[in-house]
Design a protein around this motif. Structure first.
Motif, PDB file in Angstrom:
ATOM      1  N   GLY A  97     -45.096 -26.390   9.660  1.00  0.00           N
ATOM      2  CA  GLY A  97     -45.969 -25.411   9.046  1.00  0.00           C
ATOM      3  C   GLY A  97     -44.986 -24.226   8.463  1.00  0.00           C
ATOM      4  O   GLY A  97     -45.653 -23.542   7.720  1.00  0.00           O
ATOM      5  N   VAL A  98     -43.734 -24.404   8.390  1.00  0.00           N
ATOM      6  CA  VAL A  98     -42.650 -23.591   7.999  1.00  0.00           C
ATOM      7  C   VAL A  98     -41.709 -24.036   6.977  1.00  0.00           C
ATOM      8  O   VAL A  98     -41.155 -25.271   7.353  1.00  0.00           O
ATOM      9  CB  VAL A  98     -41.887 -22.792   9.270  1.00  0.00           C
ATOM     10  N   VAL A  99     -41.455 -23.419   5.833  1.00  0.00           N
ATOM     11  CA  VAL A  99     -40.701 -24.173   4.879  1.00  0.00           C
ATOM     12  C   VAL A  99     -39.194 -23.320   5.161  1.00  0.00           C
ATOM     13  O   VAL A  99     -39.002 -22.374   4.810  1.00  0.00           O
ATOM     14  CB  VAL A  99     -41.217 -23.837   3.455  1.00  0.00           C
ATOM     15  N   PRO A 100     -38.232 -24.529   5.230  1.00  0.00           N
ATOM     16  CA  PRO A 100     -37.021 -23.953   5.608  1.00  0.00           C
ATOM     17  C   PRO A 100     -36.480 -23.934   3.990  1.00  0.00           C
ATOM     18  O   PRO A 100     -35.985 -24.392   3.391  1.00  0.00           O
ATOM     19  CB  PRO A 100     -36.264 -25.161   6.304  1.00  0.00           C
ATOM     20  N   ILE A 101     -36.372 -22.320   3.938  1.00  0.00           N
ATOM     21  CA  ILE A 101     -35.975 -22.046   2.373  1.00  0.00           C
ATOM     22  C   ILE A 101     -34.684 -22.308   1.952  1.00  0.00           C
ATOM     23  O   ILE A 101     -34.059 -22.275   0.997  1.00  0.00           O
ATOM     24  CB  ILE A 101     -36.382 -20.684   2.145  1.00  0.00           C
ATOM     25  N   TYR A 102     -33.619 -22.476   3.282  1.00  0.00           N
ATOM     26  CA  TYR A 102     -32.310 -22.775   2.829  1.00  0.00           C
ATOM     27  C   TYR A 102     -31.833 -24.424   3.112  1.00  0.00           C
ATOM     28  O   TYR A 102     -30.876 -24.795   2.863  1.00  0.00           O
ATOM     29  CB  TYR A 102     -31.435 -22.006   4.004  1.00  0.00           C
ATOM     30  N   GLY A 103     -33.133 -25.215   3.137  1.00  0.00           N
ATOM     31  CA  GLY A 103     -32.987 -26.512   3.048  1.00  0.00           C
ATOM     32  C   GLY A 103     -32.810 -27.324   1.682  1.00  0.00           C
ATOM     33  O   GLY A 103     -33.358 -26.696   0.858  1.00  0.00           O
ATOM     34  N   ARG A 104     -32.441 -28.446   1.873  1.00  0.00           N
ATOM     35  CA  ARG A 104     -32.171 -29.147   0.412  1.00  0.00           C
ATOM     36  C   ARG A 104     -33.687 -29.567  -0.181  1.00  0.00           C
ATOM     37  O   ARG A 104     -33.783 -29.372  -1.346  1.00  0.00           O
ATOM     38  CB  ARG A 104     -31.578 -30.676   0.818  1.00  0.00           C
ATOM     39  N   LEU A 105     -34.515 -29.858   0.552  1.00  0.00           N
ATOM     40  CA  LEU A 105     -35.963 -30.065   0.082  1.00  0.00           C
ATOM     41  C   LEU A 105     -36.571 -28.882  -0.569  1.00  0.00           C
ATOM     42  O   LEU A 105     -37.100 -29.016  -1.536  1.00  0.00           O
ATOM     43  CB  LEU A 105     -36.821 -30.558   1.154  1.00  0.00           C
ATOM     44  N   PHE A 106     -36.255 -27.841  -0.289  1.00  0.00           N
ATOM     45  CA  PHE A 106     -37.045 -26.474  -0.678  1.00  0.00           C
ATOM     46  C   PHE A 106     -36.069 -26.282  -1.871  1.00  0.00           C
ATOM     47  O   PHE A 106     -36.681 -25.856  -3.095  1.00  0.00           O
ATOM     48  CB  PHE A 106     -37.188 -25.387   0.200  1.00  0.00           C
ATOM     49  N   ALA A 107     -34.850 -26.518  -2.023  1.00  0.00           N
ATOM     50  CA  ALA A 107     -34.015 -26.235  -2.932  1.00  0.00           C
ATOM     51  C   ALA A 107     -34.552 -27.359  -4.357  1.00  0.00           C
ATOM     52  O   ALA A 107     -34.566 -27.028  -5.498  1.00  0.00           O
ATOM     53  CB  ALA A 107     -32.385 -26.408  -2.765  1.00  0.00           C
ATOM     54  N   GLN A 108     -34.880 -28.514  -3.849  1.00  0.00           N
ATOM     55  CA  GLN A 108     -35.295 -29.439  -4.960  1.00  0.00           C
ATOM     56  C   GLN A 108     -36.670 -29.054  -5.413  1.00  0.00           C
ATOM     57  O   GLN A 108     -36.678 -29.044  -6.414  1.00  0.00           O
ATOM     58  CB  GLN A 108     -35.370 -30.661  -4.264  1.00  0.00           C
TER      59      GLN A 108
END
Length: 100
Positions: free
Chosen positions: A38-49
């Motif tokens: 339920g949490v978006v890891p904002i420093y992760g690759r998926l969010f960066a994509q």
């Protein structure tokens, strides 16, 4: 949903604030959150994509590690040119430029 609201309200030089996010972008962000409890890891690759798709001109596409070949600088420039010790001393000894 709160993160999506922030992105919708965030303008850039090419994307206006208050836009309607594409349904696919909305679903993708929800999927990323679901994969992480339920949490978006904002420093992760998926969010960066995801940000790249939301702001294609502002956010570069983050490739997965080892997904793109590393390029040797010598291949880009044609040949690797290193400064000699004398050339480095000349540059280091120059007064600092004040025009920048």
């Amino acid at each position: 949903e709160a993160l999506m609201d922030i992105v919708v309200a965030l303008p850039s030089s090419t994307v206006p604030a208050g836009r309607q996010l594409d349904i696919v972008l909305q679903q993708r962000l929800r999927w990323i959150a679901a994969q992480h409890g339920g949490v978006v890891p904002i420093y992760g690759r998926l969010f960066a994509q995801w940000m790249h798709h939301a702001y294609p001109r502002e956010c570069p596409y983050p490739h997965a590690a080892a997904a793109t070949p590393q390029v040797n600088p010598a291949r880009i420039a044609g040949s690797l040119r290193l400064a000699s010790t004398e050339e480095m001393k000349v540059v280091v000894g120059r007064p600092e430029r004040k025009d920048h």
